[in-house]
Scaffold this active site. Structure first.
Site, PDB file in Angstrom:
ATOM      1  N   GLY A  45       0.575  -1.365   0.275  1.00  0.00           N
ATOM      2  CA  GLY A  45      -0.320  -0.384   0.033  1.00  0.00           C
ATOM      3  C   GLY A  45       0.732   0.951   0.155  1.00  0.00           C
ATOM      4  O   GLY A  45       1.050   2.455   0.946  1.00  0.00           O
ATOM      5  N   ARG A  49      -2.291  -0.119  -6.092  1.00  0.00           N
ATOM      6  CA  ARG A  49      -2.922  -0.674  -7.650  1.00  0.00           C
ATOM      7  C   ARG A  49      -2.932  -0.269  -8.523  1.00  0.00           C
ATOM      8  O   ARG A  49      -3.912  -0.291  -9.401  1.00  0.00           O
ATOM      9  CB  ARG A  49      -4.303  -0.364  -6.757  1.00  0.00           C
ATOM     10  CG  ARG A  49      -4.877  -1.036  -5.762  1.00  0.00           C
ATOM     11  CD  ARG A  49      -6.062  -0.606  -5.168  1.00  0.00           C
ATOM     12  NE  ARG A  49      -6.224   0.952  -4.522  1.00  0.00           N
ATOM     13  CZ  ARG A  49      -7.129   1.141  -3.895  1.00  0.00           C
ATOM     14  NH1 ARG A  49      -8.153   0.457  -3.627  1.00  0.00           N
ATOM     15  NH2 ARG A  49      -7.378   1.982  -3.191  1.00  0.00           N
ATOM     16  N   SER A 102      -6.825  11.245  10.992  1.00  0.00           N
ATOM     17  CA  SER A 102      -6.492  12.032  11.587  1.00  0.00           C
ATOM     18  C   SER A 102      -6.005  13.362  11.393  1.00  0.00           C
ATOM     19  O   SER A 102      -6.490  15.342  12.300  1.00  0.00           O
ATOM     20  CB  SER A 102      -5.266  11.485  13.046  1.00  0.00           C
ATOM     21  OG  SER A 102      -6.417  10.136  12.862  1.00  0.00           O
ATOM     22  N   LYS A 130     -10.414  -3.940  10.773  1.00  0.00           N
ATOM     23  CA  LYS A 130      -9.206  -4.178  12.135  1.00  0.00           C
ATOM     24  C   LYS A 130      -9.167  -5.750  12.718  1.00  0.00           C
ATOM     25  O   LYS A 130      -8.239  -6.074  12.901  1.00  0.00           O
ATOM     26  CB  LYS A 130      -9.224  -2.726  12.461  1.00  0.00           C
ATOM     27  CG  LYS A 130      -8.779  -1.251  10.872  1.00  0.00           C
ATOM     28  CD  LYS A 130      -7.246  -2.005  11.018  1.00  0.00           C
ATOM     29  CE  LYS A 130      -6.721  -1.381   9.553  1.00  0.00           C
ATOM     30  NZ  LYS A 130      -5.266  -1.694   9.366  1.00  0.00           N
ATOM     31  N   ALA A 141       2.415   4.162   5.234  1.00  0.00           N
ATOM     32  CA  ALA A 141       3.366   2.860   4.562  1.00  0.00           C
ATOM     33  C   ALA A 141       4.347   3.696   4.277  1.00  0.00           C
ATOM     34  O   ALA A 141       5.558   3.677   4.198  1.00  0.00           O
ATOM     35  CB  ALA A 141       2.511   2.667   3.298  1.00  0.00           C
ATOM     36  N   PRO A 172      -1.548   1.270  16.070  1.00  0.00           N
ATOM     37  CA  PRO A 172      -1.490   2.588  16.741  1.00  0.00           C
ATOM     38  C   PRO A 172      -3.498   3.834  16.882  1.00  0.00           C
ATOM     39  O   PRO A 172      -3.567   3.285  16.182  1.00  0.00           O
ATOM     40  CB  PRO A 172      -1.100   4.079  14.727  1.00  0.00           C
ATOM     41  CG  PRO A 172      -0.393   2.677  14.097  1.00  0.00           C
ATOM     42  CD  PRO A 172      -2.153   1.402  14.551  1.00  0.00           C
ATOM     43  N   VAL A 173      -2.534   5.114  17.785  1.00  0.00           N
ATOM     44  CA  VAL A 173      -4.282   5.465  17.753  1.00  0.00           C
ATOM     45  C   VAL A 173      -4.438   6.054  16.875  1.00  0.00           C
ATOM     46  O   VAL A 173      -3.378   6.133  15.560  1.00  0.00           O
ATOM     47  CB  VAL A 173      -3.987   6.046  19.417  1.00  0.00           C
ATOM     48  CG1 VAL A 173      -3.771   4.876  19.563  1.00  0.00           C
ATOM     49  CG2 VAL A 173      -2.509   6.690  19.654  1.00  0.00           C
TER      50      VAL A 173
END
Length: 343
Positions: free
Chosen positions: A10, A35, A202, A162, A16, A187-188
């Site tokens: 990704g 992709r 976020s 998830k 990433a 991760p948060v």
């Protein structure tokens, strides 16, 4: 210069790309999946913004989580893999199966390809959503890596995907991993410097605030800088102590959205003059959510304590994340510097 190749799935993703920056800076060669090869130029440009001219140390393979094609080629010759690619249904794809099936199947495709190619360890980018949602009142806080989200509770499709895809990954390793090692990073809310217009959900919250979103939701979250998330992936990849372990990526105590707004007002002055420090009443949010799909996923999180601890990663792997305030300020600074805000 290390000769080992690391697969990062990704490659257009925010986390990433920071993982690629960390790997390239550490001397690894990187192969990433996209992709469409039309995105290669954009990825390379984002890495340049992050301070790295990747050149021939970075290569691209076309592979999609919903198809077997390309995955064997992607994993061939790789010593390690970091798997963060995740399906993001859009438009009318709001049913749970549009999220869950591709997430579970995608993880298993990557793990099979890694196992068959003789990859030593996969670091899975999971999420706080696999740990800390759906819990009944009274569940202890802060959340840690022994927790799994309670899917009998009120859990949004993304968080459910998830949770189930991470569980499926651990089950795969136990049943048919054939020696393949796994570690997960959860991760948060991920902040830090944007590299371009394609950034994390976020950071979208920060841009919405700076652009004048009318008020804050009564929601809190822990925070972490994307640079520290990437550093934790690297540590989880090479440290023997990380084998078979989950790691929450979080820094300090959780923050309410109103506290984030106040921090922006304090640090950015005139540039943050549109940031509202009003809080939307919960009832108003619930009513609006009846006709707003995005808000519908927020309702279960109103007044929900999302405190979590990153102590395990700090203790086992020597991880030392930046203060959460620094991550938030870096997000806002980059949005302003790169001209990514709508006037």
């Amino acid at each position: 210069m290390k000769d080992e190749i690391v697969l990062v799935t990704g490659g257009t993703g925010f986390i990433a790309q920071y993982c690629m920056l960390a790997l390239l800076n550490a001397g690894y060669r990187v192969r990433t999946t996209v992709r469409s090869l039309e995105r290669e130029g954009e990825v390379r440009e984002h890495l340049r913004t992050g301070g790295v001219e990747a050149g021939d140390r970075l290569s691209f393979v076309v592979a999609n989580l919903t198809d077997d094609a390309g995955w064997a080629e992607s994993a061939a010759g790789c010593t390690y893999a970091m798997h963060g690619a995740s399906p993001t249904p859009s438009g009318d794809q709001t049913r749970e199966e549009d999220w869950i099936g591709p997430a579970v199947d995608g993880n298993l495709r990557v793990l099979r390809a890694a196992r068959d190619a003789g990859v030593k360890r996969v670091v899975l980018t999971s999420a706080f959503g696999a740990i800390g949602v759906g819990h009944k009142p009274g569940h202890r806080r802060p959340f840690d890596e022994t927790d799994w989200s309670d899917l009998t509770g009120d859990v949004a499709p993304y968080q459910k995907s998830k949770t189930l895809s991470e569980r499926a990954s651990w089950d795969f390793i136990a049943r048919e991993g054939n020696g393949l090692e796994l570690a997960s990073v959860n991760p948060v809310a991920v902040y830090g410097p944007a590299l371009g217009a394609d950034f994390s959900h976020s950071i979208r919250l920060i841009s919405n605030m700076l652009e004048g979103q009318p008020g804050c939701l009564n929601v809190n979250s822990c925070c972490v800088d994307v640079r520290d998330v990437a550093d934790l992936h690297l540590r989880a990849m090479i440290d023997p102590a990380a084998k078979g372990e989950r790691f929450l990526a979080t820094s300090g105590k959780s923050m309410w959205m109103i506290e984030v707004a106040e921090l922006l007002r304090e640090r950015f002055g005139k540039a943050a003059e549109k940031v509202s420090t009003q809080v939307w009443p919960d009832e108003q949010v619930r009513i609006a959510a009846e006709t707003n799909e995005q808000l519908k996923g927020v309702v279960p999180l109103l007044n929900y304590d999302m405190s979590a601890t990153g102590e395990k990663a700090e203790r086992l792997l020597g991880w030392a994340p930046r203060p959460k305030e620094e991550a938030i300020v870096a997000s806002a600074e980059s949005l302003i510097r790169l001209g990514l805000l709508r006037n």
